[in-house]
Design an enzyme around this catalytic site. Structure first.
Site, PDB file in Angstrom:
ATOM      1  N   SER A  41      40.161  39.200  38.088  1.00 15.10           N
ATOM      2  CA  SER A  41      38.996  39.375  37.427  1.00 15.10           C
ATOM      3  C   SER A  41      40.239  40.290  36.849  1.00 15.10           C
ATOM      4  O   SER A  41      41.095  40.813  36.911  1.00 15.10           O
ATOM      5  CB  SER A  41      38.608  40.758  38.076  1.00 15.10           C
ATOM      6  OG  SER A  41      37.284  41.812  37.866  1.00 15.10           O
ATOM      7  N   TYR A  59      37.128  47.870  44.549  1.00 16.61           N
ATOM      8  CA  TYR A  59      37.136  45.957  43.797  1.00 16.61           C
ATOM      9  C   TYR A  59      38.358  46.208  43.069  1.00 16.61           C
ATOM     10  O   TYR A  59      38.538  45.122  43.158  1.00 16.61           O
ATOM     11  CB  TYR A  59      36.057  46.412  42.867  1.00 16.61           C
ATOM     12  CG  TYR A  59      35.277  45.213  41.586  1.00 16.61           C
ATOM     13  CD1 TYR A  59      35.350  44.357  42.667  1.00 16.61           C
ATOM     14  CD2 TYR A  59      35.724  44.723  40.766  1.00 16.61           C
ATOM     15  CE1 TYR A  59      35.198  42.460  42.147  1.00 16.61           C
ATOM     16  CE2 TYR A  59      35.704  43.546  40.274  1.00 16.61           C
ATOM     17  CZ  TYR A  59      35.368  42.712  40.772  1.00 16.61           C
ATOM     18  OH  TYR A  59      35.001  41.610  39.801  1.00 16.61           O
TER      19      TYR A  59
END
Length: 730
Positions: free
Chosen positions: A598, A611
């Site tokens: 990401s 995350y």
């Protein structure tokens, strides 16, 4: 015929008057073809022809003319439609005989069988573009209205016996004429025409080493005659069956199902790597009772060396298979691999010698000398092809060859085609031309691509993207139902994987579904085992599975969120990569691994601590695995940003929370898609390109990384974020 439709034991009687009586004559021909092709014991995939001579209106003269409708080249009886039949003026076909030249000293015409094929298009009725079959003159020269030309195992068994001519008279009670082996074409059709004329009370002709042709005045009666010919041969073989002494009896004992699965999962990647010295192959395994009875038998080495008899068979299976002299009771895995290596090396030497001994001045260049069928006692048959469909059909054809040998050995002694005749079929100029006309293979046509997270979002889009480029796609997901839905959708687009009834041949097609938990190594091992058994190995692995847990979500503590985030987003990729590497090492073939990270890995922000840090670790995992798996495997990372559409990371409540956080207007009555669109458009305005980022954008990048176009790129993170300058490298 003398057998009642309810008394057939070796073929299925599928004719339905309630359907057939409503059809036109041409539709009845198609129907007859379909019901014949529906029974694999009647003819093999793509094999056989059916025809009817029908009166049609000539579009130029308005007169009634006789037209031969015959299944065209490349069609399959089971799936044939009207458009799969060529149509030719019968009168013009008859006139073509005058173009044929005088016989030479070998008894064949010199004008060239192949040249006659080019003449058929001059006979086409109504500009029908369907290419005519090589068997067209056979159907034309038999005077009866309806003709079936088939390749049933039982009939080929009789046609492959050393005393085939005498057996023709004995088995069918004088009702069948006989013609020895001749390569299909005009001259063979002329010989059949002579046999037809010489035996006017016959209902068919046995074609040595090939199959049979039969005829009738009505479509239904032609179908029933075909069944009678096959059933009669099968009953004769049944009466002479040798039971436990078939193929000389058993020499080797089969492995248990569990032991065979374990061995194949380990062996198939090794075999695939050895075979794929020129191009990659896809595998199909057959380990049912029929296959094992043959490979385990005393006579298997002798019969395997003789090769197949029917031309349709060895066009797929080559002139003979590779028999590996393996005994699981005394040989271990290393011995099996050693024997395979030695066997393939010797096979290639012998195949080249066969080519050199039989080639003619105008023969095409030698093709890949590797075997396409491998026989392993105690294990089964492994067929290989450029894709799953071809490997499955290759295995099916060798299964047919086994049944032919079984029948022939039961009633007499099996004989194969002479090598020169076999070569002239395998390297036939018409077959070579057909190969050259085939479209170029898609970039991933020979690749097995595992997409983890294929149930939805980026993973599903990636599965569709690589399938578009010809890949065999393994749709893996924690939710099996979602994975299966993706696989079913791909299969609906790219073709149904159909196993062959009663053969034990695996029936997977261009896509399969697998359930997997990437945080559990045993689950990942099981997934790869199933993939290997289905296709023979792996080539590319793309992991799109991931998890996003916002603070307080799902009632987890912050510690638990860290545990889950790192387990899925980091350890999961590590487990998948290291397990896949065991297969890549066994194959010795170049591979590619893509892990989805990401842009959050490079951008610190509030509200996604677990995350973001897990994705930062995933970025470095990409670099570490690139080092560990080099030089065989390229490892790269895909770093998306704010892909809202179709993502399970953006359920309705998270989307609403984000819209509220950013003061984006919405109403509770907005649909999920409307809410996602609003959030995606908001995020787009923060990028340089000002466009929403979609799963398709990510899939395109994932495909690029496994396509081979970036073969010199490894250890890199490719951001697909619309241009987030906050994520620029510093």
């Amino acid at each position: 015929m003398p057998i009642n439709k309810d008394e057939f034991r070796h073929v299925d009687y599928n004719w339905d008057d309630s359907v057939a009586d409503k059809l036109s004559e041409l539709e009845s021909l198609v129907y007859r073809s379909n019901v014949l092709g529906a029974d694999q014991r009647i003819t093999n995939t793509g094999g056989g022809n059916t025809s009817a001579k029908l009166m049609e209106t000539d579009p130029l003269t308005g007169e009634q003319v006789e037209v031969l409708w015959v299944k065209g080249s490349g069609g399959d009886l089971r799936t044939a439609k009207v458009e799969n039949f060529s149509s030719l003026y019968q009168g013009k076909l008859n006139a073509l005989d005058g173009t044929y030249q005088a016989r030479d000293d070998k008894g064949y015409k010199q004008a060239g069988e192949d040249a006659m094929i080019g003449m058929y298009k001059h006979c086409n009725f109504c500009l029908n573009p369907r290419a005519s079959s090589i068997d067209t003159p056979l159907h034309s020269m038999i005077a009866d209205k309806h003709v079936d030309h088939l390749h049933p195992n039982a009939v080929i068994s009789i046609a492959s016996c050393k005393d085939q001519e005498a057996l023709t008279e004995k088995v069918w009670g004088g009702k069948m004429a006989y013609v020895p082996w001749m390569r299909p074409g005009w001259e063979a059709a002329k010989v059949c025409e002579e046999a037809y004329a010489a035996k006017p009370d016959s209902i068919g002709i046995l074609l040595g080493q090939h199959g049979h042709t039969n005829w009738e005045s009505e479509s239904k009666s032609c179908y029933e005659t075909s069944l009678w010919v096959i059933e009669t041969a099968a009953r004769y073989i049944e009466e002479h069956d040798k039971g436990e002494m078939t193929f000389g009896g058993a020499k080797v004992e089969s492995l248990s199902d569990e032991a065979r699965t374990e061995l194949l999962a380990k062996f198939l990647p090794v075999a695939r790597g050895i075979l794929s010295n020129k191009v990659k192959f896809i595998a199909t395994v057959q380990s049912d009772e029929t296959a094992l009875r043959f490979v385990n038998s005393v006579d298997a080495p002798r019969l395997a060396k003789l090769g197949t008899s029917c031309p349709d068979h060895f066009l797929r299976t080559k002139i003979q298979p590779l028999y590996v002299d393996f005994n699981p009771a005394t040989d271990d895995f290393d011995a099996l691999v050693e024997k395979l290596n030695a066997g393939i090396e010797q096979y290639r030497v012998e195949y080249k010698a066969y080519y050199d001994a039989c080639k003619r001045d105008d023969s095409p260049a030698m093709r890949d000398p590797s075997p396409t069928v491998i026989l392993i006692p105690g294990v089964g048959i492994i067929g290989w092809g450029k894709n799953k469909s071809e490997s499955r059909v290759t295995t099916e054809f060798y299964n047919c060859a086994i049944e032919v040998m079984r029948g022939a050995e039961a009633v007499s002694e099996y004989t194969a085609l002479p090598q020169q005749e076999a070569f002239d079929i395998e390297y036939w100029a018409l077959e070579e031309a057909k190969l050259q006309r085939m479209p170029k293979e898609a970039p991933l046509a020979r690749d097995i691509v595992v997409v983890v997270g294929a149930g939805d979002g980026i993973g599903k889009e990636t599965a569709f993207r690589v399938a578009k480029e010809g890949a065999h796609v393994v749709c893996a997901d924690l939710r099996f139902e979602a994975a299966q839905k993706t696989a079913d959708e791909l299969t609906a687009i790219y073709g149904q994987g159909i196993g062959v009834a009663g053969t034990g041949i695996s029936g997977c097609g261009p896509a399969i579904a697998q359930e997997v938990n990437i945080t559990d190594r045993e689950s990942v091992q099981k997934m790869f085992e199933q993939v290997t058994l289905a296709y023979g190995g792996i080539d590319k692995v793309i992991v799109t599975a991931g998890v996003f847990l916002a603070p307080g979500q799902a009632g987890m503590s912050n510690d638990q969120q860290f545990d889950v985030s790192f387990a899925v987003n980091v350890k999961g990729g590590y487990i998948v990569g290291t397990e896949a590497n065991e297969i890549w090492k066994a194959q010795g073939l170049k591979g590619a691994l893509v892990l989805t990270t990401s842009v959050n890995a490079a951008v610190s922000k509030k509200g996604s601590l677990a995350y973001d840090t897990s994705k930062a670790a995933a970025n470095h995992l990409v670099r570490e695995l690139a080092v560990e798996l080099s030089p065989l495997v390229n490892v790269n990372g895909l770093a998306p940003a704010t892909v809202v559409k179709g993502s399970t990371m953006f359920p309705r409540d998270r989307v609403i929370a984000s819209l509220t956080k950013y003061n984006v207007e919405f109403t509770e009555s907005d649909s999920d898609d409307e809410l996602r669109d609003k959030l995606a458009n908001f995020y787009a305005q923060r990028t340089l390109t000002k466009s929403p980022i979609t799963p398709a954008d990510q899939a395109e990048a994932a495909y690029l990384m496994v396509s081979g176009q970036l073969s010199k790129t490894t250890g890199q993170i490719i951001s697909v974020d619309g241009g987030l300058h906050e994520a620029f490298l510093r």
